[in-house]
Motif scaffolding. Structure first.
Motif, PDB file in Angstrom:
ATOM      1  N   ARG A   1       0.811  -1.223   0.000  1.00  0.00           N
ATOM      2  CA  ARG A   1       0.000   0.000   0.000  1.00  0.00           C
ATOM      3  C   ARG A   1       0.842   1.269   0.000  1.00  0.00           C
ATOM      4  NH1 ARG A   1      -2.700   0.753   5.883  1.00  0.00           N
ATOM      5  NH2 ARG A   1      -0.808   0.617   7.109  1.00  0.00           N
ATOM      6  N   ILE A   2       2.147   1.138   0.143  1.00  0.00           N
ATOM      7  CA  ILE A   2       3.058   2.283   0.123  1.00  0.00           C
ATOM      8  C   ILE A   2       3.496   2.546  -1.311  1.00  0.00           C
ATOM      9  CG2 ILE A   2       5.371   3.064   0.780  1.00  0.00           C
ATOM     10  CD1 ILE A   2       4.939   1.644   3.456  1.00  0.00           C
ATOM     11  N   THR A   3       3.504   3.813  -1.715  1.00  0.00           N
ATOM     12  CA  THR A   3       4.060   4.222  -2.998  1.00  0.00           C
ATOM     13  C   THR A   3       5.456   4.771  -2.723  1.00  0.00           C
ATOM     14  OG1 THR A   3       1.920   4.757  -3.970  1.00  0.00           O
ATOM     15  CG2 THR A   3       3.837   5.824  -4.948  1.00  0.00           C
ATOM     16  N   GLU A   4       6.463   4.230  -3.386  1.00  0.00           N
ATOM     17  CA  GLU A   4       7.834   4.693  -3.194  1.00  0.00           C
ATOM     18  C   GLU A   4       8.178   5.713  -4.270  1.00  0.00           C
ATOM     19  OE1 GLU A   4      12.447   3.130  -2.905  1.00  0.00           O
ATOM     20  OE2 GLU A   4      10.823   1.676  -2.814  1.00  0.00           O
ATOM     21  N   LEU A   5       8.793   6.799  -3.838  1.00  0.00           N
ATOM     22  CA  LEU A   5       9.296   7.813  -4.752  1.00  0.00           C
ATOM     23  C   LEU A   5      10.815   7.778  -4.654  1.00  0.00           C
ATOM     24  CD1 LEU A   5       6.782  10.666  -3.873  1.00  0.00           C
ATOM     25  CD2 LEU A   5       6.617   8.967  -5.690  1.00  0.00           C
ATOM     26  N   ALA A   6      11.447   7.312  -5.734  1.00  0.00           N
ATOM     27  CA  ALA A   6      12.898   7.138  -5.752  1.00  0.00           C
ATOM     28  C   ALA A   6      13.565   8.404  -6.290  1.00  0.00           C
ATOM     29  CB  ALA A   6      13.271   5.943  -6.618  1.00  0.00           C
ATOM     30  N   PRO A   7      14.577   8.919  -5.579  1.00  0.00           N
ATOM     31  CA  PRO A   7      15.268  10.115  -6.048  1.00  0.00           C
ATOM     32  C   PRO A   7      16.105   9.812  -7.284  1.00  0.00           C
ATOM     33  CG  PRO A   7      16.391   9.218  -4.136  1.00  0.00           C
ATOM     34  CD  PRO A   7      15.156   8.384  -4.353  1.00  0.00           C
ATOM     35  N   GLN A   8      16.127  10.741  -8.223  1.00  0.00           N
ATOM     36  CA  GLN A   8      16.903  10.552  -9.445  1.00  0.00           C
ATOM     37  C   GLN A   8      18.303  11.150  -9.340  1.00  0.00           C
ATOM     38  OE1 GLN A   8      15.541   8.557 -12.069  1.00  0.00           O
ATOM     39  NE2 GLN A   8      14.426   8.216 -10.170  1.00  0.00           N
ATOM     40  N   ALA A   9      18.501  12.052  -8.378  1.00  0.00           N
ATOM     41  CA  ALA A   9      19.798  12.729  -8.270  1.00  0.00           C
ATOM     42  C   ALA A   9      20.390  12.561  -6.876  1.00  0.00           C
ATOM     43  CB  ALA A   9      19.620  14.215  -8.602  1.00  0.00           C
ATOM     44  N   GLY A  10      20.156  11.425  -6.258  1.00  0.00           N
ATOM     45  CA  GLY A  10      20.670  11.195  -4.912  1.00  0.00           C
ATOM     46  C   GLY A  10      19.721  11.737  -3.857  1.00  0.00           C
ATOM     47  N   GLY A  11      19.973  11.382  -2.632  1.00  0.00           N
ATOM     48  CA  GLY A  11      19.130  11.828  -1.538  1.00  0.00           C
ATOM     49  C   GLY A  11      18.210  10.721  -1.061  1.00  0.00           C
ATOM     50  N   ALA A  12      17.354  11.066  -0.136  1.00  0.00           N
ATOM     51  CA  ALA A  12      16.461  10.092   0.486  1.00  0.00           C
ATOM     52  C   ALA A  12      15.236   9.817  -0.386  1.00  0.00           C
ATOM     53  CB  ALA A  12      16.020  10.600   1.854  1.00  0.00           C
ATOM     54  N   ALA A  13      14.772   8.591  -0.320  1.00  0.00           N
ATOM     55  CA  ALA A  13      13.525   8.221  -0.980  1.00  0.00           C
ATOM     56  C   ALA A  13      12.363   8.711  -0.124  1.00  0.00           C
ATOM     57  CB  ALA A  13      13.445   6.700  -1.147  1.00  0.00           C
ATOM     58  N   LEU A  14      11.241   8.975  -0.765  1.00  0.00           N
ATOM     59  CA  LEU A  14      10.018   9.340  -0.061  1.00  0.00           C
ATOM     60  C   LEU A  14       9.041   8.178  -0.178  1.00  0.00           C
ATOM     61  CD1 LEU A  14       9.513  12.990  -1.389  1.00  0.00           C
ATOM     62  CD2 LEU A  14      10.678  12.240   0.706  1.00  0.00           C
TER      63      LEU A  14
END
Length: 120
Positions: free
Chosen positions: A35-48
């Protein structure tokens, strides 16, 4: 050890995913079994991680603010405003520019050049 993910509780899953993908360069990853949607960073950093909010959770509390490092804050602010997003005034943080806005769930977001300021 590094900070790898931030969970954002929301009742606006699709709108939030599109907001962060379109305006902050995240890639949307959905798994039908999760049920979680992952938002992956494209330029480094933390995922949301977007997590469905429960009925008792209040949206848009200002206890945490997501800050995105942006070299050219005036240009990014103008682009966000051109896309119809309400962004606060350009502010001076004492050697760097920043501006504040809200995501679709009312969470505090900042674009900031603090990471690019000159030392001293």
């Amino acid at each position: 050890m590094t900070l790898g993910r931030l969970i954002i509780y929301t009742r606006k899953m699709d709108e939030m995913a599109e907001f962060y993908a379109t305006h902050f360069g995240y890639q949307i990853r959905r798994d039908p079994a999760d049920r979680i949607t992952e938002l992956a960073p494209q330029a480094g950093g933390a995922a949301l991680l977007l997590h469905p909010a429960g009925k008792a959770q209040k949206m848009g509390q200002v206890l945490v603010k997501l800050v995105f490092d942006v070299a050219d804050v005036p240009a990014r602010r103008a682009a966000l405003m051109a896309a119809g997003i309400e962004v606060g005034p350009l502010l001076d943080g004492g050697g760097y520019a920043f501006a504040n806005l809200k995501d679709p769930s009312g969470n505090s977001v900042q674009i900031s050049a603090r990471a690019f300021r000159s030392p001293g």
